[in-house]
Design a protein around this motif. Sequence first.
Motif, mmCIF file in Angstrom:
data_model
loop_
_atom_site.group_PDB
_atom_site.id
_atom_site.type_symbol
_atom_site.label_atom_id
_atom_site.label_comp_id
_atom_site.label_asym_id
_atom_site.label_seq_id
_atom_site.Cartn_x
_atom_site.Cartn_y
_atom_site.Cartn_z
ATOM 1 N N THR A 1 59.438 78.720 -80.298
ATOM 2 C CA THR A 1 59.306 78.290 -81.692
ATOM 3 C C THR A 1 57.826 78.087 -82.007
ATOM 4 O O THR A 1 56.981 77.999 -81.100
ATOM 5 N N ARG B 1 56.445 75.360 -83.242
ATOM 6 C CA ARG B 1 55.986 74.045 -82.773
ATOM 7 C C ARG B 1 55.693 74.060 -81.279
ATOM 8 O O ARG B 1 54.736 73.424 -80.812
ATOM 9 N N GLU B 2 56.509 74.769 -80.537
ATOM 10 C CA GLU B 2 56.244 74.897 -79.104
ATOM 11 C C GLU B 2 54.920 75.618 -78.880
ATOM 12 O O GLU B 2 54.148 75.253 -77.980
ATOM 13 N N ALA B 3 54.653 76.625 -79.698
ATOM 14 C CA ALA B 3 53.415 77.383 -79.561
ATOM 15 C C ALA B 3 52.202 76.491 -79.780
ATOM 16 O O ALA B 3 51.215 76.559 -79.038
ATOM 17 N N ASP C 1 61.986 76.709 -86.703
ATOM 18 C CA ASP C 1 61.305 75.428 -86.589
ATOM 19 C C ASP C 1 59.983 75.435 -87.350
ATOM 20 O O ASP C 1 59.767 74.673 -88.271
ATOM 21 N N GLU D 1 55.067 80.212 -72.312
ATOM 22 C CA GLU D 1 55.893 80.932 -73.271
ATOM 23 C C GLU D 1 56.511 79.939 -74.246
ATOM 24 O O GLU D 1 56.931 78.854 -73.840
ATOM 25 N N ALA D 2 56.556 80.316 -75.523
ATOM 26 C CA ALA D 2 57.116 79.443 -76.550
ATOM 27 C C ALA D 2 58.176 80.193 -77.349
ATOM 28 O O ALA D 2 58.015 81.373 -77.641
ATOM 29 N N ALA E 1 54.435 83.734 -77.799
ATOM 30 C CA ALA E 1 55.275 82.971 -78.721
ATOM 31 C C ALA E 1 56.192 83.924 -79.482
ATOM 32 O O ALA E 1 55.747 84.681 -80.342
ATOM 33 N N ALA F 1 52.059 73.169 -79.484
ATOM 34 C CA ALA F 1 51.970 72.191 -78.401
ATOM 35 C C ALA F 1 51.434 72.821 -77.120
ATOM 36 O O ALA F 1 50.575 72.252 -76.438
ATOM 37 N N LEU F 2 51.924 74.015 -76.797
ATOM 38 C CA LEU F 2 51.482 74.687 -75.573
ATOM 39 C C LEU F 2 50.050 75.201 -75.688
ATOM 40 O O LEU F 2 49.342 75.297 -74.688
ATOM 41 N N ASP G 1 60.678 84.094 -80.593
ATOM 42 C CA ASP G 1 61.973 83.427 -80.455
ATOM 43 C C ASP G 1 63.012 84.265 -79.728
ATOM 44 O O ASP G 1 64.092 83.781 -79.404
#
Length: 223
Positions: A36, A38-40, A60, A33-34, A8, A42-43, A10
């Motif tokens: 942001t 929030r992506e981290a 984010d 791979e994230a 994670a 969720a993933l 950016d």
Amino acid sequence: MTIRVLLADDQNLVRASFAMLVSSAGDMEVVAEAGTGREAVALARSARADLIVMDIRMPDLDGIEATRLIASDEDLAGVKVLVLTTYETDEHIVEALRAGASGFLVKDIRPAELLDAIRTVAAGDSLLSPGPTSRLIARFLRAPNTGTTPAVGGLSGLSERERQVLALVARGLNNPEIADALGLSPLTAKTHVSRIMGKLGARDRAQLVILAYESGLVIPGTV
């Protein structure tokens, strides 16, 4: 076993570099791979990673809040977070440890050190970047306990020997070093640390370091 890693950060170039490095190791793989926070989060839930290499500064949702969400999710109880930061004097490191991170490293470490750090944290140990760890904690750990650190009141349940061991953990000593300082066997030192974590409900040694300062067992500037 293969360590499943989520990266994670950016910065695309940084993620790509870390991905190549991690993929080059025979005992780990990059599963997601994230870019942001929030992506981290969720993933972390969908990719089922064993460990997340988390940058602190992301858009984010920053790495601290992402770590806090992951650490508080019972479904992700086994997921470890290793925080990376640009500066070793970043005060946000303390907040990341409070939030549930198992350790931190600075981004300018050597490639082999990052791989070793991933193995260490994935195995259930905490890892604090070598150098001014105690100074860093002492400098910024002044606010009341607001994170996931165990309650200070639990310290009363520790024996005198356990308090000695906890103080040495706060200085950044590992089990063999603690054993040498107290005239114990490494196994006995390890047993003491495990019992302290159990009594205080700590996730790992990183929380023990913070608790030692927040409880007043270790006074800033004395280590």
